[in-house]
Design a protein around this motif. Structure first.
Motif, PDB file in Angstrom:
ATOM      1  N   ALA A   1       0.854  -1.182   0.000  1.00  0.00           N
ATOM      2  CA  ALA A   1       0.000   0.000   0.000  1.00  0.00           C
ATOM      3  C   ALA A   1       0.891   1.234   0.000  1.00  0.00           C
ATOM      4  O   ALA A   1       2.021   1.188   0.486  1.00  0.00           O
ATOM      5  N   ALA A   2       0.391   2.317  -0.571  1.00  0.00           N
ATOM      6  CA  ALA A   2       1.205   3.533  -0.641  1.00  0.00           C
ATOM      7  C   ALA A   2       0.338   4.764  -0.467  1.00  0.00           C
ATOM      8  O   ALA A   2      -0.872   4.730  -0.708  1.00  0.00           O
ATOM      9  N   LEU A   3       0.996   5.821  -0.017  1.00  0.00           N
ATOM     10  CA  LEU A   3       0.314   7.092   0.211  1.00  0.00           C
ATOM     11  C   LEU A   3       1.047   8.159  -0.584  1.00  0.00           C
ATOM     12  O   LEU A   3       2.271   8.201  -0.579  1.00  0.00           O
ATOM     13  N   ASP A   4       0.300   8.989  -1.263  1.00  0.00           N
ATOM     14  CA  ASP A   4       0.901  10.090  -1.996  1.00  0.00           C
ATOM     15  C   ASP A   4       0.195  11.377  -1.587  1.00  0.00           C
ATOM     16  O   ASP A   4      -0.997  11.526  -1.824  1.00  0.00           O
ATOM     17  N   VAL A   5       0.938  12.265  -0.918  1.00  0.00           N
ATOM     18  CA  VAL A   5       0.321  13.521  -0.487  1.00  0.00           C
ATOM     19  C   VAL A   5       0.834  14.686  -1.328  1.00  0.00           C
ATOM     20  O   VAL A   5       0.620  15.837  -0.998  1.00  0.00           O
TER      21      VAL A   5
ATOM     22  N   VAL B   1      -9.137  23.726  -8.473  1.00  0.00           N
ATOM     23  CA  VAL B   1      -8.021  22.928  -7.944  1.00  0.00           C
ATOM     24  C   VAL B   1      -8.284  22.645  -6.467  1.00  0.00           C
ATOM     25  O   VAL B   1      -8.636  23.543  -5.714  1.00  0.00           O
ATOM     26  N   ALA B   2      -8.119  21.400  -6.072  1.00  0.00           N
ATOM     27  CA  ALA B   2      -8.175  21.043  -4.641  1.00  0.00           C
ATOM     28  C   ALA B   2      -6.780  20.576  -4.246  1.00  0.00           C
ATOM     29  O   ALA B   2      -6.235  19.649  -4.848  1.00  0.00           O
ATOM     30  N   TRP B   3      -6.207  21.246  -3.250  1.00  0.00           N
ATOM     31  CA  TRP B   3      -4.819  20.927  -2.879  1.00  0.00           C
ATOM     32  C   TRP B   3      -4.724  19.884  -1.776  1.00  0.00           C
ATOM     33  O   TRP B   3      -3.821  19.054  -1.777  1.00  0.00           O
ATOM     34  N   ALA B   4      -5.628  19.978  -0.806  1.00  0.00           N
ATOM     35  CA  ALA B   4      -5.447  19.181   0.411  1.00  0.00           C
ATOM     36  C   ALA B   4      -6.000  17.770   0.238  1.00  0.00           C
ATOM     37  O   ALA B   4      -6.939  17.359   0.904  1.00  0.00           O
ATOM     38  N   ILE B   5      -5.426  17.040  -0.699  1.00  0.00           N
ATOM     39  CA  ILE B   5      -5.886  15.674  -0.925  1.00  0.00           C
ATOM     40  C   ILE B   5      -4.741  14.690  -0.670  1.00  0.00           C
ATOM     41  O   ILE B   5      -3.566  15.056  -0.704  1.00  0.00           O
ATOM     42  N   ALA B   6      -5.122  13.459  -0.424  1.00  0.00           N
ATOM     43  CA  ALA B   6      -4.136  12.390  -0.303  1.00  0.00           C
ATOM     44  C   ALA B   6      -4.655  11.224  -1.134  1.00  0.00           C
ATOM     45  O   ALA B   6      -5.856  10.998  -1.211  1.00  0.00           O
ATOM     46  N   LYS B   7      -3.735  10.521  -1.766  1.00  0.00           N
ATOM     47  CA  LYS B   7      -4.139   9.365  -2.551  1.00  0.00           C
ATOM     48  C   LYS B   7      -3.628   8.113  -1.857  1.00  0.00           C
ATOM     49  O   LYS B   7      -2.436   7.992  -1.596  1.00  0.00           O
ATOM     50  N   VAL B   8      -4.541   7.213  -1.545  1.00  0.00           N
ATOM     51  CA  VAL B   8      -4.179   5.962  -0.886  1.00  0.00           C
ATOM     52  C   VAL B   8      -4.385   4.842  -1.897  1.00  0.00           C
ATOM     53  O   VAL B   8      -5.432   4.771  -2.527  1.00  0.00           O
ATOM     54  N   SER B   9      -3.388   3.997  -2.068  1.00  0.00           N
ATOM     55  CA  SER B   9      -3.500   2.968  -3.102  1.00  0.00           C
ATOM     56  C   SER B   9      -3.089   1.609  -2.572  1.00  0.00           C
ATOM     57  O   SER B   9      -2.241   1.506  -1.688  1.00  0.00           O
TER      58      SER B   9
END
Ligand code: ADP
Ligand code: ASP
Ligand code: MG
Length: 604
Positions: free
Chosen positions: A442-446, A527-535
């Motif tokens: 699993a990975a997180l991209d902020v 544009v939305a900046w405060a997002i995180a992608k969890v995969s």
């Protein structure tokens, strides 16, 4: 006697003591009878420090001068390591990227390697020297002599490219963790070590935020069949093997740019179910896909679009044979989601499309090359094919289209991407290997931002124009999602399109789109900046029902709302609020049983 390329990252050469420890390790390998090429990064956080210095002088420093500045870090560590080796009585010579003939594109700060002229290295090796090479840097051409860098984290790519060019027996990446783990141990303390991982899985993980390997390094290893290992420079543990299939022979000319697309694939057995206007709150996706999983239905693509007002659309594809049951599940759930709508027109609705096909282009060479996806979209547009769903990963772009358009789409794609071999038909569930665990990591991209384009006219060619425009500005797009719902604006049917890009590209992307909006005929760009992608990533999830449901359930359990969903064959990504990213990653990691008992040592 083997030829080994070893690469040591910043923390591994972070101090004089560390450099001496690395010299000892290199010496041990030469004493065992091997020839060694050693690639090193800048010491510790040197490169970050140099970036800070530049930012104190300029808010937008010239990219050429940045390369001139950042490439100095590696020059310090190669000289020191050579001295340390010489102190141990081991002949060694340090060489810059230019001196070993690492020729790149003239693209400053993100150059790709075109070729490597290994003659000089080979000569020194023959003389019994260890060759210590500066990672991360190259030279634009042998006439211009412009110093270039490959992009942050690029020393891994230097090492694997050298291993390919020298036909080395192995490439060993030494770092501050014991190898490739199920997640970043700095965020998920109970992450565990994998003994091996396929290059496809690692490509996804690396591009989704696992910075333990530079994705382009994995790409080269896959394309050239380089034996690649990641291990700790503090211990003698074997680490993690990145396993690649035996590749077709390919020339070293145009090393990183020659073949963006390796194959065209298709699947004519797809049907789409879309749920429109469902409430935007935690637990909805978990509930829908939980029910689908109970029916043992295997879902292929899933997309959830941005919300408009306070509702979302979710669309997914299943085999045509499963459509009736999937539709029944969706229809059974829809009424339960009603009662939130302001007017009956706003209520949840189920839409199905029976005869769909999926066409994909695949190839490790499309990483970071935004023009490739754009070219696929424009090729389909030129063939008069409307794209209904888009699903992207670093190594594959898939489009769901009407089944009747499939033959035309394939012919056009094979021609444009020069695919001589016949396109690959993906029969229903293609389970590559029977991994005990469907999810490997699993990975997180902020570091991503989400852009949304409102009211894009719904006609062939729009995706092509938009993503070509972004490609022209060198913006790589990650998740791309078209809303399922249409809206009539001045008599024209429109849809919204949302996608994610690296934060550093977001402003440029927004500006380019805003300028083109009148011509494209689309609405506002947000544009939305405060997002995180969890995969999550794993080859074993192919053809296995219930994986998506389990991920969504784990996130819902934490009361976290999912803003976007996008899948490819071997990954599922969810966008959540940035503040929820770490918690979402930890809960997903636990939900798939990835946690181990041993605590991983981080040696920095
Ligand atoms: P180096 O300087 O050796 O190149 P990096 O900092 O670039 O090291 O990469 C190693 C770091 O990657 C680890 O310290 C860890 O925090 C991070 N990381 C992220 N995801 C993973 C993962 N799945 N497995 C191992 N390390 C990971
Ligand atoms: N020193 C460069 C960086 O910090 C390259 C690398 O370490 O891979 O990005
Ligand atoms: Mg690194």
């Amino acid at each position: 006697m083997a030829l080994i390329v070893q690469k040591y990252g910043g923390t591994s050469v972070g101090s004089v003591e560390r450099i001496q420890a690395v010299a000892q390790r290199v010496l041990k390998a030469t004493q065992a009878g091997n020839s060694l090429v050693v690639v090193v990064s800048a010491m510790g956080k040197t490169t970050d420090g140099l970036v800070k210095l530049a930012n104190q002088i300029s808010t937008s420093p010239s990219r050429r001068e940045m390369d001139m500045l950042l490439s100095t870090g590696e020059q310090v560590s190669i000289a020191l390591l050579s001295m340390a080796l010489q102190e141990l009585g081991q002949p060694a010579i340090s060489l810059t990227g230019a001196q070993v003939g690492i020729v790149t594109e003239a693209e400053h700060t993100r150059a790709r390697i075109l070729n490597i002229q290994p003659a000089r290295i080979e000569r020194h090796l023959k003389d019994g020297k260890v060759v210590v090479v500066a990672g991360f840097q190259g030279i634009s051409s042998t006439t211009d002599l412009e110093i270039t860098t490959l992009g942050r984290g690029g020393s891994d790519t230097s090492a694997v490219a050298l291993a390919a060019a020298l036909q080395a027996d192995a490439c060993e990446i030494y770092t501050d963790v014991p190898g490739i783990l199920t997640a970043d141990p700095r965020i998920v303390p109970d992450a565990q070590l994998m003994t091996d991982i396929t290059s496809d899985e690692m490509l996804e993980l690396a591009s989704l935020g696992a910075k333990v390997l530079h994705p382009r390094a994995v790409e080269i290893a896959k394309n050239y069949g380089v034996t690649l290992v990641v291990r700790s420079s503090w211990t003698d543990e074997p680490g993690t093997r990145v396993v690649s299939p035996i590749p077709q022979l390919r020339s070293l000319e145009g090393l990183e740019i020659a073949h963006p697309v390796d194959a065209v694939e298709f699947d004519t057995d797809q049907a789409k179910v879309a749920l429109l206007r469902i409430p935007d709150r935690p637990g909805i996706a978990a509930r829908l896909f939980g029910e689908i999983a109970v029916q043992d239905l295997d879902v292929d693509l899933i997309i959830q679009s941005i919300h408009e007002g306070n509702t979302n659309d979710i669309a997914f594809t299943v085999t045509q044979h499963s459509l009736n049951r999937a539709e029944a599940v969706a229809a059974a759930i829809a009424p339960a989601l009603r009662g939130h709508a302001a007017t009956p027109l706003d209520e949840a609705e189920v839409m199905v499309e029976r005869q769909m096909a999926k066409v994909s282009i695949a190839g490790a060479g499309m990483i970071g090359r935004p023009g490739v996806a754009a070219q696929m979209f424009s090729t389909l547009a030129a063939a008069g094919v409307n794209i209904q769903m888009i699903s992207t990963s670093e190594v594959k772009v898939s489009c769901a289209i009407a089944a009747e358009d499939c033959d035309r789409a394939i012919a056009a794609l094979c021609q444009v991407f020069n695919i001589a071999s016949s396109p690959v038909r993906l029969s229903a569930p293609q389970v590559a290997e029977s991994h005990a665990t469907p999810v490997r990591g699993a990975a997180l991209d902020v570091n991503q931002a989400q852009l949304a384009i409102r009211h894009v006219p719904d006609r062939p060619g729009m995706a092509a124009s938009i993503f070509q425009l972004l490609a022209d500005h060198n913006v790589s797009v990650d998740m791309i999602i078209q809303s399922q719902r249409c809206r009539l604006i001045n008599g024209i049917v429109t849809r919204d399109i949302a996608f994610t890009v690296a934060q550093m590209d977001a402003i440029a992307a927004q500006k380019a789109l805003q300028e083109a909006a009148p011509e494209l005929g689309c609405g506002e760009i947000t544009v939305a900046w405060a997002i995180a992608k969890v995969s999550i990533v794993g080859i074993g999830m192919v053809g296995r029902p219930g994986i998506a449901a389990r991920m969504f359930e784990a996130i819902a359990h934490q009361q976290i709302n999912i803003q976007m969903i996008a899948t490819s064959e071997i990954k599922i990504s969810c966008v959540v609020a940035e503040a929820d990213g770490v918690k979402a990653l930890q809960s997903v990691h636990a939900a798939f049983g990835l946690a181990g008992r041993e605590t991983i040592q981080i040696s920095a």
